[in-house]
Structure formats: C-alpha cells, structure tokens
Design an enzyme around this catalytic site. Structure first.
Site, PDB file in Angstrom:
ATOM      1  NE  ARG A   1       5.932  -6.168  -9.476  1.00  0.00           N
ATOM      2  CZ  ARG A   1       4.616  -5.432  -9.066  1.00  0.00           C
ATOM      3  NH1 ARG A   1       3.918  -5.120  -9.852  1.00  0.00           N
ATOM      4  NH2 ARG A   1       4.745  -5.329  -7.736  1.00  0.00           N
TER       5      ARG A   1
ATOM      6  CE  LYS B   1       8.787  -2.539  -6.216  1.00  0.00           C
ATOM      7  NZ  LYS B   1       7.810  -2.588  -4.863  1.00  0.00           N
ATOM      8  N   GLY B   2       3.218  -1.671 -11.048  1.00  0.00           N
ATOM      9  CA  GLY B   2       2.524  -2.306 -11.866  1.00  0.00           C
ATOM     10  C   GLY B   2       2.582  -1.948 -13.071  1.00  0.00           C
TER      11      GLY B   2
ATOM     12  CG  ASP C   1      -9.836  -2.785  -7.663  1.00  0.00           C
ATOM     13  OD1 ASP C   1     -10.860  -3.229  -8.066  1.00  0.00           O
ATOM     14  OD2 ASP C   1      -9.284  -3.603  -6.789  1.00  0.00           O
TER      15      ASP C   1
ATOM     16  CG  ASP D   1       2.044  -7.345  -7.379  1.00  0.00           C
ATOM     17  OD1 ASP D   1       1.019  -6.384  -7.488  1.00  0.00           O
ATOM     18  OD2 ASP D   1       2.087  -7.397  -6.107  1.00  0.00           O
TER      19      ASP D   1
ATOM     20  CE  LYS E   1      -9.542  -6.063 -10.980  1.00  0.00           C
ATOM     21  NZ  LYS E   1      -9.249  -6.757  -9.542  1.00  0.00           N
TER      22      LYS E   1
ATOM     23  CG  PHE F   1      -6.194 -10.899  -7.703  1.00  0.00           C
ATOM     24  CD1 PHE F   1      -6.010  -9.545  -6.872  1.00  0.00           C
ATOM     25  CD2 PHE F   1      -4.927 -11.814  -8.044  1.00  0.00           C
ATOM     26  CE1 PHE F   1      -4.810  -9.019  -6.731  1.00  0.00           C
ATOM     27  CE2 PHE F   1      -3.484 -10.966  -7.493  1.00  0.00           C
ATOM     28  CZ  PHE F   1      -3.648  -9.867  -6.933  1.00  0.00           C
TER      29      PHE F   1
ATOM     30  CG  ASP G   1      -1.131  -1.556 -12.482  1.00  0.00           C
ATOM     31  OD1 ASP G   1      -1.756  -0.523 -11.979  1.00  0.00           O
ATOM     32  OD2 ASP G   1      -0.622  -2.419 -11.640  1.00  0.00           O
TER      33      ASP G   1
END
Ligand code: IMP
Ligand code: MG
Length: 177
Positions: free
Chosen positions: A167, A45-46, A105, A161, A133, A154, A102
C-alpha cells in the site's frame, strides 16, 4: 513471506500526477460544500493514503468517520459479499456525507455503502473516488468526483494492496497480465 512485486510494477500514475489531481478534486469539493456541514467517510483500508492527502487540502470545516468493509473474495476480485466490519459512528442526520474510496471496480462495494449510509439520514451522499475502472462495472453507481479513469488492470500502491501489502508505494502501479 510474500514475494516482492515492486520491481515488476509498471507506473500507471506517478506521484506528481496524483498530487495535482488531488489538489483539483479538493478545490472542487471545497467550492461545492462551502459553508455546508460535511462528514468525510474514508473507506478502510485502501482509501487511507488518498483520503489523508485529500483531507489536508480541503478548505472546509468537516469531521471524519471511518468505515471498514470486507469485500474481497480473492487477491484480484471482489466476492460481491460485502459486510461492514467496524461499528460505524454515523453521528447525525445534519451532515452531507462524502464517501472517499480508492477504486470502483464492479461497483458492488460503493453501491452497498451508499445504501448502508442512507439509514443515517444524511443531508446528501456524494462519492469521491481516486480510480474508476468502468470496464468491469456490474452495478450502476454514482461517482461524483473521480481522480482518474483507468483501464482494466490490477493496480497496486498509494493505498491499494496486493495481499494486503504494498500500500505504501507512492505511485499507482500495475502488474502486467
Ligand atoms: P468493487 O466492489 O468491485 O467495486 O471493488 C472495490 C474494492 O475492490 C476496492 O475498494 C478495492 O479495495 C478492491 N479493488 C478493486 N480493484 C482493485 C485493484 O486493481 N487493486 C487493488 N484493489 C482493488
Ligand atoms: Mg477498498
């Protein structure tokens, strides 16, 4: 009920910077894929806030297919155990796929997705990432279009989220460790 962390958030990237960088990314992608058949693939969803804003600025004719993966072990880091949650309709083999994510990481999600999407035989697969990141990378993965490279924090907001909440914050913020 979840604690409201909004007042604890520090601004990392404000809305104005997001808008202007997304405008640049859209311009670059529109140039690179001019007159080419494109499927934009936002990762739910991000990426949804980013993908919608990017899509509105693309000067291209394209279709959109959404893919949802689950990757999160806990609230802060990926489990590395990734599955596709929806029935992805990778329509045809005559499209250039652009994955819209999004954040990258560890790189596990994007690496998995790139492999997964290969089976639909697209003309090519590119990745468009809002946030990178790099400090936490475990898997080497190609990032073709990157909005911002960020430190190991974070981050929350603009689609990202914390416990599936927050969000809708219209900037990218972070929680101090
Ligand atoms: P990766 O597989 O470790 O690269 O993680 C990618 C996914 O983890 C992203 O699509 C996000 O959903 C989530 N994620 C990674 N870092 C953050 C963060 O700082 N805030 C919120 N979600 C994150
Ligand atoms: Mg995600």
């Amino acid at each position: 009920m979840l604690k409201d962390i909004t007042s604890e958030l520090k601004v990392l990237i404000d809305k104005q910077k997001l808008d202007s960088r997304i405008h640049e990314l859209a311009k670059q992608i529109s140039t690179d894929f001019k007159n080419k058949p494109v499927t934009l693939i936002p990762v739910l969803k991000g990426s949804i806030f980013f993908a919608v804003d990017l899509a509105k600025e693309l000067d291209l004719i394209f279709d959109m297919e959404f893919i949802e993966i689950s990757s999160y072990g806990n609230d802060y880091q990926s489990s590395g155990n990734i599955t596709v949650k929806n029935d992805f309709q990778g329509s045809s083999s005559d499209k250039h796929f652009i994955i819209v994510e999004d954040i990258v990481d560890t790189g596990c999600s994007l690496s998995f997705l790139t492999q997964y999407l290969k089976k639909f035989n697209p003309l090519s697969i590119s990745t468009c990432i809002l946030l990178d990141k790099p400090e936490r990378r475990k898997v080497n993965v190609a990032t073709n279009y990157v909005g911002f490279t960020i430190p190991d924090k974070f981050v929350v907001g603009y689609g990202l989220d914390y416990c599936n909440h927050f969000r809708n914050i219209n900037y990218v913020g972070y929680l101090e460790n």
